[in-house]
Design an enzyme around this catalytic site. Structure first.
Site, PDB file in Angstrom:
ATOM      1  N   GLY A  23       8.293  -4.325   6.211  1.00 55.63           N
ATOM      2  CA  GLY A  23       7.064  -3.634   7.016  1.00 55.63           C
ATOM      3  C   GLY A  23       6.831  -2.487   7.856  1.00 55.63           C
ATOM      4  O   GLY A  23       5.773  -2.599   8.344  1.00 55.63           O
TER       5      GLY A  23
ATOM      6  N   GLU B 286      14.769  -5.583   5.326  1.00 57.14           N
ATOM      7  CA  GLU B 286      14.593  -6.016   4.408  1.00 57.14           C
ATOM      8  C   GLU B 286      12.845  -4.635   4.179  1.00 57.14           C
ATOM      9  O   GLU B 286      11.895  -5.336   3.594  1.00 57.14           O
ATOM     10  CB  GLU B 286      14.516  -6.750   3.129  1.00 57.14           C
ATOM     11  CG  GLU B 286      12.856  -8.039   4.292  1.00 57.14           C
ATOM     12  CD  GLU B 286      12.832  -9.312   3.204  1.00 57.14           C
ATOM     13  OE1 GLU B 286      13.584  -9.997   3.429  1.00 57.14           O
ATOM     14  OE2 GLU B 286      12.123 -10.035   3.132  1.00 57.14           O
ATOM     15  N   PRO B 287      13.712  -3.590   4.478  1.00 53.80           N
ATOM     16  CA  PRO B 287      12.496  -2.644   4.567  1.00 53.80           C
ATOM     17  C   PRO B 287      12.553  -2.223   3.010  1.00 53.80           C
ATOM     18  O   PRO B 287      12.974  -1.995   1.661  1.00 53.80           O
ATOM     19  CB  PRO B 287      12.998  -1.815   5.266  1.00 53.80           C
ATOM     20  CG  PRO B 287      14.300  -1.675   5.436  1.00 53.80           C
ATOM     21  CD  PRO B 287      14.521  -2.995   5.020  1.00 53.80           C
TER      22      PRO B 287
ATOM     23  N   ARG C  77       8.867   0.606   1.378  1.00 51.31           N
ATOM     24  CA  ARG C  77       7.702   1.143   1.922  1.00 51.31           C
ATOM     25  C   ARG C  77       8.795   2.397   3.199  1.00 51.31           C
ATOM     26  O   ARG C  77       8.770   3.441   2.399  1.00 51.31           O
ATOM     27  CB  ARG C  77       6.720   0.883   2.856  1.00 51.31           C
ATOM     28  CG  ARG C  77       5.724   2.186   3.192  1.00 51.31           C
ATOM     29  CD  ARG C  77       4.773   1.606   4.319  1.00 51.31           C
ATOM     30  NE  ARG C  77       3.910   0.494   3.517  1.00 51.31           N
ATOM     31  CZ  ARG C  77       3.160  -0.023   3.407  1.00 51.31           C
ATOM     32  NH1 ARG C  77       2.607   1.115   2.420  1.00 51.31           N
ATOM     33  NH2 ARG C  77       2.720  -0.882   2.720  1.00 51.31           N
TER      34      ARG C  77
ATOM     35  N   ARG D 200      -3.415   2.840  -4.762  1.00 52.40           N
ATOM     36  CA  ARG D 200      -3.353   2.118  -3.315  1.00 52.40           C
ATOM     37  C   ARG D 200      -4.674   2.611  -2.560  1.00 52.40           C
ATOM     38  O   ARG D 200      -5.438   2.152  -1.736  1.00 52.40           O
ATOM     39  CB  ARG D 200      -2.402   2.490  -2.271  1.00 52.40           C
ATOM     40  CG  ARG D 200      -1.324   2.210  -2.406  1.00 52.40           C
ATOM     41  CD  ARG D 200       0.187   3.038  -1.654  1.00 52.40           C
ATOM     42  NE  ARG D 200       0.239   2.133  -0.172  1.00 52.40           N
ATOM     43  CZ  ARG D 200      -0.272   2.793   0.475  1.00 52.40           C
ATOM     44  NH1 ARG D 200      -0.340   3.540   0.834  1.00 52.40           N
ATOM     45  NH2 ARG D 200       0.081   1.967   1.432  1.00 52.40           N
TER      46      ARG D 200
ATOM     47  N   TYR E 128      -6.857  -0.588  -1.187  1.00 53.54           N
ATOM     48  CA  TYR E 128      -6.550  -0.180   0.043  1.00 53.54           C
ATOM     49  C   TYR E 128      -7.598   0.308   0.508  1.00 53.54           C
ATOM     50  O   TYR E 128      -7.102   0.924   2.344  1.00 53.54           O
ATOM     51  CB  TYR E 128      -4.526  -0.541   0.329  1.00 53.54           C
ATOM     52  CG  TYR E 128      -4.150  -1.883  -0.134  1.00 53.54           C
ATOM     53  CD1 TYR E 128      -4.378  -2.380  -0.380  1.00 53.54           C
ATOM     54  CD2 TYR E 128      -2.748  -0.633  -0.463  1.00 53.54           C
ATOM     55  CE1 TYR E 128      -2.999  -3.614  -0.851  1.00 53.54           C
ATOM     56  CE2 TYR E 128      -1.854  -1.520  -1.482  1.00 53.54           C
ATOM     57  CZ  TYR E 128      -1.942  -2.583  -1.301  1.00 53.54           C
ATOM     58  OH  TYR E 128      -1.426  -3.472  -2.063  1.00 53.54           O
TER      59      TYR E 128
ATOM     60  N   CYS F 235     -12.498   4.792 -15.612  1.00 52.76           N
ATOM     61  CA  CYS F 235     -13.886   4.609 -16.001  1.00 52.76           C
ATOM     62  C   CYS F 235     -14.408   3.297 -15.289  1.00 52.76           C
ATOM     63  O   CYS F 235     -14.395   1.780 -15.916  1.00 52.76           O
ATOM     64  CB  CYS F 235     -14.188   3.818 -17.765  1.00 52.76           C
ATOM     65  SG  CYS F 235     -14.216   5.903 -18.701  1.00 52.76           S
TER      66      CYS F 235
HETATM   67  N1  LLP Z   1       9.809  -8.371   2.021  1.00 53.95           N
HETATM   68  C1  LLP Z   1       8.828  -8.887   1.408  1.00 53.95           C
HETATM   69  C2  LLP Z   1       9.156 -10.701   1.616  1.00 53.95           C
HETATM   70  C3  LLP Z   1       8.052  -8.298   1.054  1.00 53.95           C
HETATM   71  O1  LLP Z   1       6.895  -8.833   1.123  1.00 53.95           O
HETATM   72  C4  LLP Z   1       7.591  -7.299   1.540  1.00 53.95           C
HETATM   73  C5  LLP Z   1       6.238  -6.501   0.551  1.00 53.95           C
HETATM   74  C6  LLP Z   1       8.450  -6.366   1.678  1.00 53.95           C
HETATM   75  C7  LLP Z   1       9.916  -7.069   2.623  1.00 53.95           C
HETATM   76  C8  LLP Z   1       8.490  -4.991   1.882  1.00 53.95           C
HETATM   77  O2  LLP Z   1       7.874  -4.703   2.591  1.00 53.95           O
HETATM   78  P1  LLP Z   1       7.577  -2.432   3.167  1.00 53.95           P
HETATM   79  O3  LLP Z   1       8.463  -2.758   4.145  1.00 53.95           O
HETATM   80  O4  LLP Z   1       6.994  -2.268   1.920  1.00 53.95           O
HETATM   81  O5  LLP Z   1       6.433  -2.677   4.126  1.00 53.95           O
HETATM   82  N2  LLP Z   1       1.719  -2.665  -2.048  1.00 53.95           N
HETATM   83  C9  LLP Z   1       1.273  -2.483  -0.909  1.00 53.95           C
HETATM   84  C10 LLP Z   1       2.156  -3.402  -0.042  1.00 53.95           C
HETATM   85  C11 LLP Z   1       2.327  -4.861  -0.558  1.00 53.95           C
HETATM   86  C12 LLP Z   1       3.903  -5.129   0.404  1.00 53.95           C
HETATM   87  C13 LLP Z   1       4.185  -6.537  -0.390  1.00 53.95           C
HETATM   88  N3  LLP Z   1       5.455  -7.079   0.643  1.00 53.95           N
HETATM   89  C14 LLP Z   1       1.016  -1.256  -0.796  1.00 53.95           C
HETATM   90  O6  LLP Z   1       0.633  -0.551  -1.412  1.00 53.95           O
HETATM   91  O7  LLP Z   1       1.018  -0.719   1.056  1.00 53.95           O
END
Ligand code: LLP
Length: 866
Positions: A709, A745-746, A748, A784, A788, A815
């Site tokens: 996150g 567990e990042p 993004r 995205r 979002y 379309c």
């Molecule tokens: N761990 C779990 C259990 C998750 O579900 C996710 C993301 C992450 C880690 C990694 O999160 P991050 O560090 O990437 O924020 N498609 C959306 C983001 C959805 C994330 C879903 N889960 C976007 O484009 O912003």
């Protein structure tokens, strides 16, 4: 014949309490007056009392029955002003008439009753003192100036609803441009100083112009003299899109029309008193707000001109202390004249109503304390009168949150996220002003904390406040205060030829920069408090990315058997212990497969432990909890909270312990991931400590996984997540629970900034004044923005150095009307074949791409050399 004096040009300068309380500030006033005089202007300066003096005088007025206390108050004020005169190098005898006047007021017969007329005279002393001292000091600096008694020029008028309180303490004047006064003053000189806040009744009594009355005085004088402009000098650089003390990202408003400024001032901004606008508006005298510390800075200019630019929300403000009066019909609602009767009661109590919401059987109105003398007695009397005709309920304390912008109604469709955010609170009243300039929500005062910063952030994100290139919005407060370093150009500025080459080989194409991934990975490797790092491959499963991160020591987090197989295939050597399987509502077979393989499996549904008991016996697993809250850059990426489908509710903790025991599962890890795109370091700290606090219920526990996150800045110059701060916060929790390993567990964070999407212009089009840039990437390539409302920087890479030529809607070839990658972007004149770059697209770009409209899947290139 026009006299020479008639064409004199005037400027009115106004200085508030802090600007007149120090010697250097008066020197500054002298400089500004001389500078304006040198511009060929006649100058009238209006001053407030020294800071704190009006409050001290009010305290004296409140003690009106107690002659000794009042006398002590008066002597303290006399001392203060004499001391200040000395600080200015002035012998204080010239103040004797002021001293006598103050002492006379203390022993005045009217003091015993505290009559409003006496109070007005007493409170007027502050400005009389400050202007007298200032005039003497400026003369000592060599300025040839005249002191004027403002009461000789400003005459109050009877108001439609006049109480004794408003007649004396909140009076209104109606100054009209007067050639006679201009002529007279011109004949006397060109520099003048006078008092704010005070005026005179036609009968001769001193009256006050109410709170913030010095601004109003300046405006009255501006109107009276038909000035070129009124300059309000204060300690902030102008009006902002929100209170900058609450919202450091609030933007300076360079230019407002009278109506907008009026709304902003009326609905909570403290910089300018709302009454100060009407007098200058009527005679079209511009009003400037200027910063005493930064005299050359342009500030805010308020005039009849409406700034050009896309529709925007100019400001968000909040007023506290709002009282709502809800009136429920008792059977006579449809009766003719009922509303007139109800409002007649408000009128009788001298109360002015602000907002109104009405229904068949209920009318709710708000009372603003700044317009009303709202003591308990007044309210009680009002309610008992109203109770004769309806059921009354008082709802207080409330806060009114207001968005101001010309054409609010036309912006409603872009406010969905903001409405969701407000709606999470108890909303008592929503009101959309009939002049289409404001939208107000009245909420419980208890819910008001943090609402302005979060709504402002949403407005910025929706590009409704501070959109790129909008001339109204100046720098952010944060920048002005030097809190934010100048933005560094993104990495892709330096490798333009290489990127154009990649585009030459085909578009649309995602390009990933190895050096950027390595740099972000290093940042996470440096987190001393963290024991293990897994990469959430859903962000971008490109095999080269997996190999790069695995080589740097990252494990892999996956959520499906497809992702699991992909990891095994791309990284056959990766130890199974380095793989996390964290699915949600996956099929039984997927769990089975992961368990048999021997990777870490996370369960987020207790029914699985009960219903699929045969899977778990003797297995070491993690449990994923929902800690009751979700966070993230958009509602759709919040993965915690009541309605979220993820995790085990905290209320089921004991059941989890029991189910795991029954199934024979050994709980070795606890997990939570509450959302994506988060910047608040406190978030992970609280997730960590909340999970660790559950540990004692799980004796075999070895690790706590606080999810991913981690947010990345959306736009150039936006502050990045402070990893040092994050590490320190995590270390604090770790010190309390040293037994458990900390896992993260990042996704993004590692890849978003490393990726750019290159596309080519297919077509351009003009329609009803709009300009479209149609490129070969769309929602099938980068979902995205459509999903979002995510904002990605977009540039024309072929014309990176060319100036912008208007606003473009950057759209794809799909379309669907949602196929828009960027709205209202400032881009150069662009043409078919140009290469467009969309930044920050490394995460959830290619991984969410589709073959919709059978346009094919997007190309990807991993570039080791950049
Ligand atoms: N761990 C779990 C259990 C998750 O579900 C996710 C993301 C992450 C880690 C990694 O999160 P991050 O560090 O990437 O924020 N498609 C959306 C983001 C959805 C994330 C879903 N889960 C976007 O484009 O912003």
């Amino acid at each position: 014949m026009i006299s020479a004096a008639a064409d004199s040009r005037w400027v009115v300068l106004k200085f508030g309490g802090t600007s007149v309380s120090r010697r250097h500030r008066w020197e500054n006033i002298g400089r500004l007056m001389s500078a304006r005089q040198n511009e060929g202007l006649q100058v009238l300066t209006v001053v407030s009392a020294l800071s704190g003096v009006t409050d001290a005088l009010k305290a004296m007025a409140a003690q009106h029955g107690d002659a000794a206390a009042m006398a002590a108050g008066a002597e303290a004020l006399i001392e203060r002003h004499r001391g200040f005169a000395l600080e200015l190098g002035l012998a204080s005898e010239f103040l004797n008439p002021r001293v006598d006047a103050l002492r006379r007021l203390v022993s005045d017969v009217r003091a015993a009753s505290g009559a409003f007329a006496w109070q007005a005279e007493l409170l007027a002393q502050g400005e009389l003192w400050s202007s007298t001292i200032g005039a003497r000091f400026l003369a000592s600096l060599g300025l040839d100036l005249q002191w004027l008694d403002a009461r000789d020029y400003l005459t109050s008028r009877e108001q439609a609803i006049q109480t004794d309180w408003s007649r004396y303490l909140s009076a209104i004047c109606d100054p009209r441009p007067s050639v006679a006064i201009r002529d007279d003053l011109r004949a006397r000189g060109s520099l003048f100083i006078t008092q704010g806040f005070i005026a005179r009744q036609p009968q001769g009594d001193t009256v006050l112009l109410g709170r913030g009355g010095s601004d109003t005085s300046a405006s009255y004088f501006g109107a009276l003299l038909g000035a070129d402009r009124v300059e309000i000098w204060t300690d902030v650089p102008g009006m902002f899109s929100a209170n900058p003390r609450l919202v450091p990202d609030a933007r300076l408003l360079r230019q407002l029309d009278y109506d907008e400024a009026q709304e902003i001032a009326t609905t909570g901004a403290k910089v300018l008193h709302p009454r100060a606008i009407a007098p200058v508006r009527e005679v079209r005298v511009p009003l400037w707000i200027k910063d005493t510390e930064r005299p050359d800075f342009p500030g805010t200019e308020i005039s009849a001109e409406s700034a050009a630019g896309a529709p925007s929300v100019k400001a968000i403000s909040m007023r506290n202390g709002i009282t709502l009066v809800s009136m429920e019909s008792i059977g006579m609602w449809q009766q003719v004249g009922f509303l007139a009767d109800v409002f007649g009661i408000f009128k009788r109590h001298g109360l002015s109503v602000d907002l109104i919401g009405s229904a068949e059987t209920n009318v709710t109105v708000s009372l603003d304390p700044s317009d009303n003398l709202l003591d308990a007695g007044t309210l009680e009397a009002l309610c008992s009168d109203l109770a004769q005709v309806c059921r009354v309920k008082v709802i207080a304390p409330c806060a009114a949150v207001t968005l101001v912008g010309r054409g609010m109604r036309g912006m409603m469709h872009r406010l969905s996220e903001l409405l969701a955010e407000v709606g999470a609170r108890r909303v008592h009243l929503v009101s959309q002003s009939s002049n289409n300039l404001n939208l107000t929500f009245v909420i419980d005062a208890a819910d008001a904390d943090g609402v302005v910063p979060s709504l402002h952030a949403l407005l910025v994100r929706a590009r409704l406040t501070g959109a790129e290139g909008d001339p109204v919005f100046g720098p952010a407060w944060r920048e002005l205060e030097g809190l934010r370093p100048a933005p560094q150009p993104s990495w892709w500025h330096g490798v333009r030829p290489a990127l154009l080459d990649h585009a030459g080989a085909g578009t649309p194409t995602y390009v990933y920069a190895d050096s950027v991934i390595r740099a972000r990975a290093q940042g996470l490797l440096d987190l001393g408090a963290v024991d293990r790092r897994y990469y959430a491959i859903k962000a971008n499963p490109h095999p080269r990315i997996l190999r790069r991160l695995a080589a740097l020591g990252f494990g892999m987090e996956c959520v499906s058997s497809g992702e699991l197989a992909h990891i095994r295939q791309s990284l056959p050597e990766l130890p199974l212990d380095q793989i996390l399987f964290t699915p949600n509502f996956a099929a039984r077979a997927e769990y089975q497969q992961a368990l048999e393989l021997g990777v870490h499996v996370t369960v987020d549904n207790l029914a699985l432990l009960d219903d699929w008991a045969e899977l778990w016996d003797g297995r070491e697993i993690l449990l994923r909890f929902d800690l009751g809250r979700g966070l993230g850059h958009h509602d759709k990426v919040k993965t915690g909270g009541e309605k979220s489908k993820f995790g085990i509710g905290l209320a089921d903790l004991e059941q989890a312990v029991a189910s795991a025991r029954r199934a024979g599962a050994i709980i070795v890890g606890l997990h939570a991931h509450l959302g994506s795109g988060i910047f608040d370091v406190g978030h992970w700290k609280s997730v960590y400590s909340d999970l660790a606090a559950l540990a004692e219920r799980f004796p075999a526990l070895r690790f706590v996984d606080i999810g991913g996150g981690l947010g990345v800045p959306h736009e150039p110059g936006e502050p990045a997540l402070d990893l040092g701060e994050l590490d320190a916060a995590l270390a604090e929790v770790k010190a309390m629970y040293p037994r458990y390993q900390l896992w993260i567990e990042p996704g993004r964070y590692l890849v978003a900034e490393a990726g750019v999407l290159l596309a080519r212009v297919n077509q351009t089009k003009r329609k009803s004044g709009a300009q479209f840039l149609g490129i070969d990437a769309g929602m099938h390539t980068l979902l995205r923005p459509a999903l979002y409302e995510a904002w990605h920087e977009i540039v024309n890479l072929s014309r990176l150095d060319e100036p912008a030529a208007g606003r473009w809607q950057v759209v794809g070839p799909i379309c669907e009307s949602g196929d828009i990658l960027g709205r209202d972007r400032l881009l150069p004149a662009s043409a078919e074949g140009d290469v467009v770059l969309i930044a920050n697209a490394g995460a959830y770009g290619a991984s969410m791409a589709s073959n919709y409209n059978l346009r094919g899947l997007v190309r990807e290139v991993y570039d080791d050399s950049i």
